[in-house]
Design a protein around this motif. Structure first.
Motif, mmCIF file in Angstrom:
data_model
loop_
_atom_site.group_PDB
_atom_site.id
_atom_site.type_symbol
_atom_site.label_atom_id
_atom_site.label_comp_id
_atom_site.label_asym_id
_atom_site.label_seq_id
_atom_site.Cartn_x
_atom_site.Cartn_y
_atom_site.Cartn_z
ATOM 1 N N ALA A 1 29.673 26.523 34.461
ATOM 2 C CA ALA A 1 28.849 27.612 33.955
ATOM 3 C C ALA A 1 27.371 27.339 34.181
ATOM 4 N N GLU B 1 33.460 32.797 27.625
ATOM 5 C CA GLU B 1 32.707 32.143 26.557
ATOM 6 C C GLU B 1 31.618 31.234 27.116
ATOM 7 N N ALA B 2 31.953 30.489 28.175
ATOM 8 C CA ALA B 2 30.987 29.549 28.738
ATOM 9 C C ALA B 2 29.829 30.261 29.416
ATOM 10 N N HIS C 1 25.044 29.851 36.179
ATOM 11 C CA HIS C 1 23.850 30.435 35.553
ATOM 12 C C HIS C 1 22.614 30.217 36.428
ATOM 13 N N GLY D 1 28.760 33.457 28.793
ATOM 14 C CA GLY D 1 27.959 34.228 27.860
ATOM 15 C C GLY D 1 27.368 35.480 28.462
ATOM 16 N N VAL D 2 28.000 36.002 29.527
ATOM 17 C CA VAL D 2 27.516 37.233 30.162
ATOM 18 C C VAL D 2 28.625 38.279 30.112
ATOM 19 N N ASP D 3 28.211 39.517 29.969
ATOM 20 C CA ASP D 3 29.163 40.605 29.806
ATOM 21 C C ASP D 3 29.499 41.226 31.154
ATOM 22 N N ARG E 1 31.766 23.837 31.229
ATOM 23 C CA ARG E 1 30.336 23.790 30.907
ATOM 24 C C ARG E 1 29.520 23.458 32.150
#
Length: 395
Positions: A119, A173-174, A123, A176-178, A116
């Protein structure tokens, strides 16, 4: 599916650009028309561009070279270390666009909690890159331990206490970007960065051993232009080679391991035993290194003697690796780069003395210019390698 010749041309430009069209054609062994078609394909995708070249000597007319296009895309590297998270974003040619380093809570060893934090830093960094309207092609994630790169699973990170962590899934998952996420060890990523830098500088030789020099000693190994992982992905854990059967106790429970003589913790302990307790924490280790450097710069004899001794043992350990792997070069990375003025000369001398036939030629022993950011740079570069290996579609 992308034509194999297009990927062949892309790989050559990743490693050797900038390069002229005639030289490119000779290097990949393709006809001029085929090279031209492949280059045009890559240019349409925004991956390759023409760049000014040197004068060809005929009336001063410059040649036109080809290289990766630095203007459209971004590659991200994320390093999860013991006490900090490093994030850097690079252009396709390896130009650093942005980097950030954040200290994390030293008690956070839980993978989810640490992810977390990592990430959040990533981000923030990517948000600043998005303002430049670059397309992110992927994220490479580095950890200091044993990794099954094929599944993105961390088998063991002794410094974090991680066992069998599905890190790739957790990062996706952490974040959240594709975007594609690649997981590997810091040593394997760092040696990729070193290989590319040497190739782009025109340095011959593709066999490299990189020693991490961070919280332990691991090796990234490149042979035949590829990272060598061994049959079970365990290659490179050289810090626990036993150099002295009755030597100092190691954290692994044995005695006389390479790390007990040449590791950063061992070096600090030898220079100042009173720093042992404070250096046991990640933040304390960083402060202890700074203090050691200051003492050595001031001519402190005990600090300089500890550094010389560590360099000597680095040379002895490197001689074992040279005998086993016969590399062109052994590169000392991580914190070793900061210690270069004191450890490199004794390491080279010891390497020469420890080789069976030194006069027949020994590998170069160098210090990395990338310091502690080598793994992050290599993690980003691995995304580009993935593209060229057809493991993800070209943009």
């Amino acid at each position: 599916m992308t034509d194999a010749t297009v990927l062949t041309v892309l790989r050559e430009l990743i490693d050797h650009g900038p390069i002229s069209r005639p030289v490119l054609g000779g290097a990949v062994g393709l006809a001029r028309a085929t090279v031209s078609s492949s280059v045009n394909d890559l240019r349409r995708r925004g991956l390759v561009t023409e760049v000014p070249g040197e004068s060809n000597g005929r009336r001063g007319r410059p040649t036109t070279g080809l290289d990766l296009d630095d203007s459209n895309f971004a590659l991200a590297g994320l390093e999860i270390a013991v006490d900090r998270v490093r994030v850097a974003v690079y252009s396709l040619r390896g130009r650093e666009l942005l980097r950030q380093e954040h200290v994390v809570d030293s008690e956070v060893a839980n993978p989810r909690a640490l992810l977390r934090q990592a990430a959040a830093v990533l981000h923030e960094t990517l948000g600043r890159i998005n303002a430049e309207q670059r397309e992110l092609l992927g994220v490479g994630v580095s950890v200091p331990g044993l990794v099954d790169a094929s599944t993105g699973t961390v088998k063991y990170v002794p410094s974090l206490g991680w066992h069998d962590v599905a890190l790739q899934k957790g990062v996706v998952e952490a974040l959240g970007v594709d975007v594609p996420v690649i997981i590997d060890s810091d040593a394997n990523f760092a040696v990729l960065a070193e290989r590319r830098a040497r190739l782009r500088a025109g340095v011959e030789g593709t066999s490299i051993v990189y020693l991490t020099g961070t919280y332990g000693i691991s090796a990234g190994i490149v042979t035949g232009g590829q990272v060598w992982r061994g049959s079970r992905g365990m290659a490179g854990e050289v810090g626990h080679l036993i150099l002295e059967s009755s030597g100092l106790p190691c954290v692994c429970g044995r005695n006389g391991c390479f790390e007990t003589r040449a590791g950063i913790h061992a070096l600090i302990d030898a220079a100042d035993p009173s720093a042992r307790r404070s250096a046991s924490s990640p933040a304390g280790l960083a402060a202890a290194i700074d203090h050691l450097l200051a003492r050595a710069s001031d001519g402190d004899t005990s600090a300089m003697a500890a550094l010389t001794d560590a360099g000597t043992w680095l040379g002895r350990g490197s001689a074992i690796l040279a005998a086993l792997l016969d590399p062109d070069v052994i590169i000392l990375g991580g914190h070793y780069s900061r210690l270069e003025p004191w450890i490199l000369r004794p390491a080279r001398a010891s390497l020469s003395e420890s080789l069976l036939i030194a006069e027949s030629g020994m590998p170069d022993l160098e210090v990395s210019a990338r310091g502690v950011w080598g793994a992050t740079e290599g993690a980003a570069l691995a995304v580009l390698h993935r593209l060229a290996a057809a493991q993800q579609p070209l943009p």
